[in-house]
Design a protein around this motif. Structure first.
Motif, short mmCIF file in Angstrom:
data_model
loop_
_atom_site.label_atom_id
_atom_site.label_comp_id
_atom_site.label_asym_id
_atom_site.label_seq_id
_atom_site.Cartn_x
_atom_site.Cartn_y
_atom_site.Cartn_z
N GLY A 110 18.40 114.16 41.03
CA GLY A 110 18.02 113.12 41.97
C GLY A 110 16.77 112.39 41.50
O GLY A 110 16.65 111.17 41.63
N ALA A 111 15.84 113.15 40.90
CA ALA A 111 14.63 112.54 40.35
C ALA A 111 14.95 111.62 39.19
O ALA A 111 14.36 110.54 39.05
CB ALA A 111 13.66 113.63 39.92
N VAL A 112 15.89 112.02 38.34
CA VAL A 112 16.31 111.19 37.21
C VAL A 112 16.89 109.87 37.71
O VAL A 112 16.67 108.81 37.10
CB VAL A 112 17.32 111.95 36.34
N LYS A 113 17.61 109.92 38.80
CA LYS A 113 18.19 108.71 39.39
C LYS A 113 17.09 107.70 39.71
O LYS A 113 17.19 106.51 39.36
CB LYS A 113 18.98 109.08 40.65
N MET A 114 16.05 108.15 40.38
CA MET A 114 14.98 107.24 40.76
C MET A 114 14.13 106.84 39.55
O MET A 114 13.62 105.71 39.49
CB MET A 114 14.11 107.87 41.84
N PHE A 115 13.98 107.73 38.59
CA PHE A 115 13.29 107.39 37.34
C PHE A 115 13.99 106.22 36.66
O PHE A 115 13.34 105.28 36.18
CB PHE A 115 13.27 108.61 36.43
N THR A 116 15.30 106.28 36.62
CA THR A 116 16.10 105.22 36.00
C THR A 116 15.86 103.88 36.68
O THR A 116 15.63 102.85 36.03
CB THR A 116 17.60 105.58 36.08
N GLN A 117 15.89 103.87 38.00
CA GLN A 117 15.71 102.62 38.73
C GLN A 117 14.30 102.07 38.55
O GLN A 117 14.11 100.86 38.36
CB GLN A 117 16.03 102.85 40.22
N GLY A 118 13.31 102.96 38.59
CA GLY A 118 11.94 102.51 38.43
C GLY A 118 11.65 101.98 37.04
O GLY A 118 11.04 100.91 36.87
N LEU A 119 12.11 102.70 36.01
CA LEU A 119 11.83 102.27 34.64
C LEU A 119 12.56 100.99 34.30
O LEU A 119 12.04 100.15 33.54
CB LEU A 119 12.23 103.38 33.66
N ALA A 120 13.75 100.81 34.85
CA ALA A 120 14.50 99.56 34.60
C ALA A 120 13.67 98.35 35.00
O ALA A 120 13.69 97.31 34.33
CB ALA A 120 15.82 99.58 35.37
N ARG A 121 12.90 98.48 36.10
CA ARG A 121 12.04 97.38 36.55
C ARG A 121 10.91 97.13 35.56
O ARG A 121 10.50 95.99 35.35
CB ARG A 121 11.45 97.73 37.91
N THR A 140 21.60 97.29 34.33
CA THR A 140 20.39 98.10 34.20
C THR A 140 19.97 98.61 35.57
O THR A 140 20.27 97.99 36.60
CB THR A 140 19.25 97.32 33.53
N GLY A 141 19.31 99.76 35.57
CA GLY A 141 18.92 100.40 36.82
C GLY A 141 20.10 100.96 37.58
O GLY A 141 20.00 101.26 38.78
N ALA A 142 21.23 101.14 36.89
CA ALA A 142 22.46 101.57 37.55
C ALA A 142 22.66 103.08 37.43
O ALA A 142 22.31 103.69 36.42
CB ALA A 142 23.66 100.85 36.96
N ASN A 143 23.27 103.65 38.45
CA ASN A 143 23.68 105.05 38.44
C ASN A 143 25.20 105.07 38.46
O ASN A 143 25.82 104.80 39.48
CB ASN A 143 23.08 105.78 39.64
N LEU A 144 25.76 105.34 37.29
CA LEU A 144 27.20 105.17 37.05
C LEU A 144 27.88 106.52 37.12
O LEU A 144 27.75 107.36 36.25
CB LEU A 144 27.41 104.50 35.69
N THR A 145 28.60 106.75 38.21
CA THR A 145 29.17 108.05 38.48
C THR A 145 30.57 108.19 37.88
O THR A 145 31.44 107.36 38.13
CB THR A 145 29.23 108.31 39.98
N VAL A 146 30.76 109.24 37.10
CA VAL A 146 32.06 109.54 36.46
C VAL A 146 32.41 110.96 36.88
O VAL A 146 32.11 111.93 36.18
CB VAL A 146 31.95 109.42 34.92
N ASP A 147 33.04 111.09 38.04
CA ASP A 147 33.15 112.42 38.65
C ASP A 147 34.53 112.76 39.22
O ASP A 147 34.66 113.70 40.01
CB ASP A 147 32.11 112.57 39.74
#
Length: 246
Positions: free
Chosen positions: A160-171, A234-241
């Motif tokens: 969950g932290a990685v998800k928000m890290f991705t969105q923040g860093l994309a900015r 960018t800043g996307a959380n791409l679910t392959v589940d």
């Protein structure tokens, strides 16, 4: 022309499972590939050999994802070997499945150090070398968005932290032409989470497709995000589940 020809990729934890699948797919698409591994020199060498037999170029670097200096050195060695870095795939990860009450502090530290701190360290080191068109891709998890599997509390928290890290860093790095995305696998058949394992039945039951996925399913998504056709993602959380979170 292969879509990643002329590019260099570093895949952490690339000696087996999802990481090995990603490394081989990126090489197939034309990238020169470096992989890191903690243990299992033979397995890492086998991945490199497979890539080379297929006409690609690859190296293996021993670096525990929990060891910041080793991770930083792996990034520098990749650049020194191939003279550039275009794609970072933060794949290295671990889980210690057990009820949270029974988890030791050492086990929780290990999960945090690899799954989250290791991502921070590798990404920070890579950003010194990434330019326009650079790609940062992290392998998160479907449980980083919806938790349905008991025994993975600490693991889910890091994802969950990685998800928000991705969105923040994309900015932060978007103005440099660098994209940052998070690929979130569901249950994937690997030696760490085998489709015939003790924890498989509830995971299969949670999917819409009623089966595990394969490393190639994740590698295909990573290859797409790494390529030129994904330049506006960018800043996307791409679910392959397999529909686990549907």
């Amino acid at each position: 022309m292969m879509k990643l020809e002329g590019k260099t990729a570093l895949v952490t934890g690339g000696s087996r499972g999802i990481g090995a699948g990603i490394a081989k797919r990126l090489a197939k698409d034309g990238a020169k590939v470096a992989i890191t591994y903690t243990r299992g020199t033979d397995a890492a060498a086998q991945v490199v050999a497979e890539i080379e037999r297929a006409g690609g170029t690859a190296i293996a670097i021993q670096a525990d994802a929990a060891d910041a200096k080793a991770v930083q050195a792996a990034v520098e060695k990749t650049v020194a070997t191939f003279n550039r870095l275009d794609i970072l795939v933060n794949n290295a990860g671990t889980a210690i499945p057990k009820p949270f009450e029974e988890a030791t502090l050492e086990e929780m530290d290990r999960v945090i150090d690899i799954n989250l701190r290791g991502v921070f360290v590798a990404t920070q080191a890579a950003l010194k070398h990434l330019g326009e068109g650079g790609r940062i891709i992290t392998i998160g998890s479907s449980v980083g968005e919806r938790m349905a599997t008991p025994g993975l509390v600490a693991y889910a928290a890091t994802k969950g932290a990685v998800k928000m890290f991705t969105q923040g860093l994309a900015r932060e790095v978007g103005s440099r032409g660098i994209t940052v995305n998070n690929v979130q696998p569901g249950p994937i058949d690997t030696d760490l989470n085998p489709a015939a394992g003790d924890w498989a039945s509830p995971q299969i039951a949670n999917t819409a497709l009623k089966r595990y996925g394969h490393a190639d399913d994740i590698a295909a998504m990573v290859a797409f995000v790494a390529g030129p056709e994904a330049s506006y993602i960018t800043g996307a959380n791409l679910t392959v589940d397999g529909g686990t979170n549907a």
